[in-house]
Design an enzyme around this catalytic site. Structure first.
Site, short mmCIF file in Angstrom:
data_model
loop_
_atom_site.label_atom_id
_atom_site.label_comp_id
_atom_site.label_asym_id
_atom_site.label_seq_id
_atom_site.Cartn_x
_atom_site.Cartn_y
_atom_site.Cartn_z
N CYS A 40 7.91 14.86 -30.66
CA CYS A 40 6.63 14.90 -31.36
C CYS A 40 6.83 14.95 -32.87
O CYS A 40 7.84 15.46 -33.37
CB CYS A 40 5.84 16.12 -30.89
N HIS A 41 5.83 14.45 -33.60
CA HIS A 41 5.92 14.46 -35.06
C HIS A 41 6.04 15.88 -35.62
O HIS A 41 6.65 16.08 -36.67
CB HIS A 41 4.68 13.78 -35.66
N THR A 42 5.50 16.86 -34.92
CA THR A 42 5.61 18.24 -35.41
C THR A 42 7.07 18.70 -35.45
O THR A 42 7.46 19.45 -36.35
CB THR A 42 4.78 19.18 -34.51
N HIS A 62 8.75 21.17 -28.29
CA HIS A 62 7.61 21.93 -27.77
C HIS A 62 6.78 21.15 -26.77
O HIS A 62 5.84 21.71 -26.19
CB HIS A 62 6.70 22.38 -28.93
N GLU A 63 7.11 19.89 -26.50
CA GLU A 63 6.29 19.06 -25.61
C GLU A 63 7.01 18.91 -24.27
O GLU A 63 7.46 17.84 -23.90
CB GLU A 63 6.04 17.71 -26.27
N CYS A 92 -4.17 33.71 -22.93
CA CYS A 92 -4.01 34.98 -22.21
C CYS A 92 -5.23 35.30 -21.37
O CYS A 92 -5.14 36.01 -20.36
CB CYS A 92 -3.73 36.13 -23.19
N CYS A 95 -7.80 38.17 -24.84
CA CYS A 95 -7.94 38.53 -26.26
C CYS A 95 -9.35 38.18 -26.75
O CYS A 95 -10.13 37.52 -26.07
CB CYS A 95 -6.88 37.82 -27.10
N CYS A 98 -9.98 34.35 -26.63
CA CYS A 98 -10.11 33.81 -25.28
C CYS A 98 -11.44 34.22 -24.65
O CYS A 98 -12.09 33.43 -23.96
CB CYS A 98 -8.95 34.28 -24.40
N CYS A 106 -5.86 31.46 -28.95
CA CYS A 106 -5.45 32.76 -28.40
C CYS A 106 -4.59 33.51 -29.42
O CYS A 106 -3.70 32.94 -30.05
CB CYS A 106 -4.65 32.52 -27.12
N ARG A 110 0.49 35.63 -31.03
CA ARG A 110 0.62 34.72 -32.18
C ARG A 110 1.60 35.22 -33.24
O ARG A 110 2.40 34.45 -33.77
CB ARG A 110 -0.75 34.49 -32.82
N CYS A 169 1.30 18.46 -25.85
CA CYS A 169 0.88 18.47 -27.25
C CYS A 169 0.01 17.26 -27.56
O CYS A 169 -1.20 17.31 -27.50
CB CYS A 169 2.08 18.53 -28.18
N ARG A 362 5.37 7.12 -27.71
CA ARG A 362 6.03 8.41 -27.48
C ARG A 362 7.38 8.20 -26.81
O ARG A 362 7.50 7.51 -25.81
CB ARG A 362 5.15 9.30 -26.58
#
Length: 367
Positions: A40-42, A62-63, A92, A95, A98, A106, A110, A169, A362
């Site tokens: 991913c670009h992130t 992360h994907e 969760c 919180c 949520c 959420c 964090r 993502c 992708r």
């Protein structure tokens, strides 16, 4: 256990695929054997050093999608053998955010997640006895990962895990921006600026919402062809005259909904100015560079346009990602057409290069 992972040693330097240590899951945590991970670009954004919140060394990625192998004490949401998608945006369910029902942001874990740690303030990754931080609470450029149970979406075992990865993502972000953030209405006119995975997801989301006209804007004719495949009714090569053309196509008013998926602040401004007077909504999905700002002429707001941002498409991960996967299985989303390159973990840098060249939509690492 020993695993292979792609480590960001220094910003601006290639990732180093190497052997690292991964500890067993603690209470509330889950060990996932990863099957696939999107590039991913992130990940590239952080590796470059452009992300002001980035840190190194860490294991990027992360994907991801995989299979639960073991669970820690007290885990009730998943069990060994479950197919799961990793969530950098956990849910969760308890919180203040949520419970509000108005956001997917959420806040349960964090603070530690943003620092590269699991909820107890420690890591499960290490190298030579020294801790390695987790990226976005996921670190999926690896054979295995340990994550909190609230950051995993259990999905149908019928869904191929390679195709599940983009839902972690980019694809969910785009689809969700249309369905959950903007809440596109049937019969509306939508414009999507940028036709990478997030933008194509917005095209898909607008189609699923029943939009009558979906205009895709991009510099690449190849990506515009992809946009038509996924539901765009009109395409336009991007240029300085884009806003004027869009207004001329909508009786001088602009589109009911616009979506920006480039991270370019000039394009973000176009998305605002192309939104319809009186009720148009411009949704920002792209991530701008460090220190960049978006300039908006106040008149565009006073006359009724609204501007909003969309983090992970407003998607509540554990609840709604499985629903999106089910729509894929039902034939409503063509995920196969979005996966343009398949590669091994050793080729992760090639995945970055393909992304920078805008070669394909992708790249997916398979384990």
């Amino acid at each position: 256990m020993k695993i292979r992972a792609a480590v960001l040693e220094e910003f601006g330097q290639p990732l180093v695929v190497q052997e690292v240590d991964l500890a067993e899951p603690k209470a509330g945590e889950v060990l996932v054997h990863l099957s696939a991970c999107g590039v991913c670009h992130t990940d590239l954004y952080t590796a470059s050093g452009a992300d002001p919140t980035g840190y190194a060394p860490c294991v990027l990625g992360h994907e991801g999608a995989g299979v639960v192998e073991r669970v820690g004490e007290g885990v009730t949401l998943v069990r060994p053998g479950d197919h799961v998608i990793t969530l950098f945006a956990p849910e969760c369910g308890a919180c203040v955010h949520c419970l509000s029902g108005r956001t997917n942001r959420c806040v349960a874990i964090r603070d530690q997640q943003g620092l590269g740690y699991l909820p107890d303030g420690t890591t499960r990754l290490s190298r030579g006895g020294e801790p390695l931080r987790h990226f976005m609470g996921t670190s999926t450029f690896a054979e295995y990962t340990v994550m909190p149970e609230i950051a995993l979406a259990k999905v149908s075992s019928e869904a191929p895990l390679e195709g599940c990865a983009p839902f972690a993502c980019g694809l969910s972000t785009g689809i969700g921006a249309a369905l959950y953030t903007a809440r596109v209405e049937p019969g509306s006119v939508c414009v999507v600026f940028g036709c990478g995975l997030v933008g194509l997801g917005a095209v898909i989301g607008a189609r699923l919402a029943g939009a009558e006209r979906i205009v895709a804007v991009d510099l690449s004719a190849e990506r515009l062809a992809q946009a038509r495949h996924h539901g765009a009714t009109d395409t336009r090569i991007a240029g300085d005259d884009t806003v004027d053309w869009l207004r001329s196509e909508t009786g001088g008013f602009g589109a009911d909904y616009t979506f920006e998926a480039t991270g370019n602040v000039q394009v973000m401004r176009q998305a605002v100015e192309a939104a319809r007077e009186a009720w148009g909504m411009a949704t920002m999905c792209g991530v701008a560079g460090k220190g960049e700002t978006l300039e908006i002429v106040p008149r565009f707001l006073i006359t009724g346009r609204r501007v909003t941002g969309s983090s992970f498409g407003g998607v509540k991960g554990r609840t709604q990602v499985p629903q999106l996967v089910d729509r894929w299985l039902a034939g409503e989303i063509d995920v196969d057409a979005l996966i343009s390159h398949r590669m091994s973990l050793d080729d992760v840098e090639r995945g970055f290069e393909l992304m920078e060249r805008q070669d394909g939509i992708r790249s997916v690492i398979t384990f």
